[in-house]
Design a protein around this motif. Sequence first.
Motif, mmCIF file in Angstrom:
data_model
loop_
_atom_site.group_PDB
_atom_site.id
_atom_site.type_symbol
_atom_site.label_atom_id
_atom_site.label_comp_id
_atom_site.label_asym_id
_atom_site.label_seq_id
_atom_site.Cartn_x
_atom_site.Cartn_y
_atom_site.Cartn_z
ATOM 1 N N GLN A 92 0.835 -1.209 0.000
ATOM 2 C CA GLN A 92 0.000 0.000 0.000
ATOM 3 C C GLN A 92 0.871 1.260 0.000
ATOM 4 O OE1 GLN A 92 -3.107 0.307 -0.475
ATOM 5 N NE2 GLN A 92 -3.611 2.342 0.237
ATOM 6 N N LYS A 93 1.964 1.235 0.757
ATOM 7 C CA LYS A 93 2.853 2.398 0.833
ATOM 8 C C LYS A 93 3.451 2.695 -0.537
ATOM 9 C CE LYS A 93 6.807 4.206 3.394
ATOM 10 N NZ LYS A 93 7.779 3.944 4.474
ATOM 11 N N MET A 94 3.947 1.684 -1.208
ATOM 12 C CA MET A 94 4.546 1.889 -2.529
ATOM 13 C C MET A 94 3.488 2.334 -3.536
ATOM 14 S SD MET A 94 7.208 -0.448 -4.616
ATOM 15 C CE MET A 94 6.383 -1.156 -6.008
ATOM 16 N N MET A 144 3.089 10.337 -7.807
ATOM 17 C CA MET A 144 4.184 10.858 -8.625
ATOM 18 C C MET A 144 3.680 11.523 -9.899
ATOM 19 S SD MET A 144 6.958 7.790 -8.292
ATOM 20 C CE MET A 144 7.972 8.499 -9.529
ATOM 21 N N ARG A 145 4.462 12.466 -10.380
ATOM 22 C CA ARG A 145 4.182 13.095 -11.677
ATOM 23 C C ARG A 145 4.150 11.989 -12.729
ATOM 24 N NH1 ARG A 145 7.320 17.346 -10.998
ATOM 25 N NH2 ARG A 145 9.206 16.196 -11.429
ATOM 26 N N LEU A 146 3.235 12.075 -13.695
ATOM 27 C CA LEU A 146 3.001 10.979 -14.647
ATOM 28 C C LEU A 146 4.247 10.548 -15.414
ATOM 29 C CD1 LEU A 146 -0.529 11.805 -16.076
ATOM 30 C CD2 LEU A 146 0.119 10.001 -14.472
ATOM 31 N N THR A 147 5.072 11.502 -15.837
ATOM 32 C CA THR A 147 6.272 11.114 -16.594
ATOM 33 C C THR A 147 7.225 10.307 -15.725
ATOM 34 O OG1 THR A 147 7.236 13.274 -16.078
ATOM 35 C CG2 THR A 147 6.230 13.009 -18.253
ATOM 36 N N LEU A 148 7.356 10.701 -14.475
ATOM 37 C CA LEU A 148 8.223 9.938 -13.568
ATOM 38 C C LEU A 148 7.584 8.597 -13.220
ATOM 39 C CD1 LEU A 148 9.527 12.673 -11.115
ATOM 40 C CD2 LEU A 148 10.779 11.551 -12.951
ATOM 41 N N HIS A 149 6.286 8.602 -13.010
ATOM 42 C CA HIS A 149 5.565 7.370 -12.686
ATOM 43 C C HIS A 149 5.809 6.314 -13.760
ATOM 44 C CE1 HIS A 149 2.044 4.674 -12.464
ATOM 45 N NE2 HIS A 149 2.155 4.875 -11.166
ATOM 46 N N ARG A 150 5.678 6.727 -15.010
ATOM 47 C CA ARG A 150 5.893 5.794 -16.120
ATOM 48 C C ARG A 150 7.309 5.231 -16.088
ATOM 49 N NH1 ARG A 150 6.489 9.135 -20.888
ATOM 50 N NH2 ARG A 150 8.540 9.278 -19.984
ATOM 51 N N ASP A 151 8.293 6.110 -15.936
ATOM 52 C CA ASP A 151 9.683 5.671 -15.949
ATOM 53 C C ASP A 151 10.001 4.763 -14.759
ATOM 54 O OD1 ASP A 151 9.926 7.160 -18.224
ATOM 55 O OD2 ASP A 151 11.095 8.775 -17.308
ATOM 56 N N VAL A 152 9.472 5.093 -13.611
ATOM 57 C CA VAL A 152 9.718 4.268 -12.424
ATOM 58 C C VAL A 152 9.043 2.905 -12.583
ATOM 59 C CG1 VAL A 152 9.279 4.060 -9.934
ATOM 60 C CG2 VAL A 152 10.104 6.233 -10.892
ATOM 61 N N MET A 153 7.841 2.879 -13.122
ATOM 62 C CA MET A 153 7.160 1.599 -13.341
ATOM 63 C C MET A 153 7.966 0.694 -14.272
ATOM 64 S SD MET A 153 4.476 1.343 -11.508
ATOM 65 C CE MET A 153 3.590 0.012 -12.264
ATOM 66 N N LEU A 154 8.603 1.300 -15.271
ATOM 67 C CA LEU A 154 9.424 0.509 -16.195
ATOM 68 C C LEU A 154 10.630 -0.119 -15.504
ATOM 69 C CD1 LEU A 154 9.295 2.791 -19.366
ATOM 70 C CD2 LEU A 154 8.200 0.545 -19.051
ATOM 71 N N MET A 155 11.085 0.495 -14.411
ATOM 72 C CA MET A 155 12.221 -0.045 -13.661
ATOM 73 C C MET A 155 11.802 -1.159 -12.698
ATOM 74 S SD MET A 155 14.489 3.283 -12.777
ATOM 75 C CE MET A 155 13.996 4.797 -13.592
ATOM 76 N N ARG A 156 10.496 -1.354 -12.554
ATOM 77 C CA ARG A 156 9.916 -2.421 -11.734
ATOM 78 C C ARG A 156 10.467 -2.488 -10.305
ATOM 79 N NH1 ARG A 156 6.837 -5.511 -15.077
ATOM 80 N NH2 ARG A 156 7.425 -5.634 -17.250
ATOM 81 N N PRO A 157 10.315 -1.421 -9.540
ATOM 82 C CA PRO A 157 10.787 -1.473 -8.150
ATOM 83 C C PRO A 157 9.954 -2.462 -7.342
ATOM 84 C CG PRO A 157 9.471 0.490 -8.502
ATOM 85 C CD PRO A 157 9.648 -0.154 -9.850
ATOM 86 N N GLU A 158 10.601 -3.112 -6.398
ATOM 87 C CA GLU A 158 9.902 -4.101 -5.575
ATOM 88 C C GLU A 158 9.655 -3.618 -4.158
ATOM 89 O OE1 GLU A 158 11.722 -7.924 -5.812
ATOM 90 O OE2 GLU A 158 11.784 -7.896 -7.997
ATOM 91 N N SER A 159 10.128 -2.416 -3.833
ATOM 92 C CA SER A 159 9.910 -1.870 -2.495
ATOM 93 C C SER A 159 9.803 -0.351 -2.581
ATOM 94 C CB SER A 159 11.061 -2.247 -1.564
ATOM 95 O OG SER A 159 12.245 -1.546 -1.934
#
Length: 142
Positions: A93-95, A102-117
Amino acid sequence: MRDGDQVMCATYVLRDDASLWWEGAANGVDLATLTWSQFKEILYNKYFPADVRGRLTRELMSLHQGDSIVAEFIRKFDMGCHFVPLIARDVVQKMRCFMDGMRLTLHRDVMLMRPESYDEANACAFQAEQALRDIDMEMQQK
């Protein structure tokens, strides 16, 4: 640090109305057995009643980065999590809440990096922000 030491340190830094409040509140508890969690519960019930905690939860859930830099957004988000432990303790839930703000452009880029935490998402957000800055700088030089 032991619970009793944490309580003693916290009560030492209380000032003004909070100090006076604690003098009265301390009469109703056994200071020898008072845990840090119990102290926080007493303090939060006094200074962060249910309606305030509800408002803080809504604010955290609707927090958006906007034009602020990643470091500032993380600071605000972490501060909000401090007062909304239901989200802070639930790693998924926190993640999700952080990513949604997040700003949409950053959100997209971060999602592509697939963070797990959450911590990985923070690191990815910093990387994505730097990459966008690099792109902007390169575009300005052309």
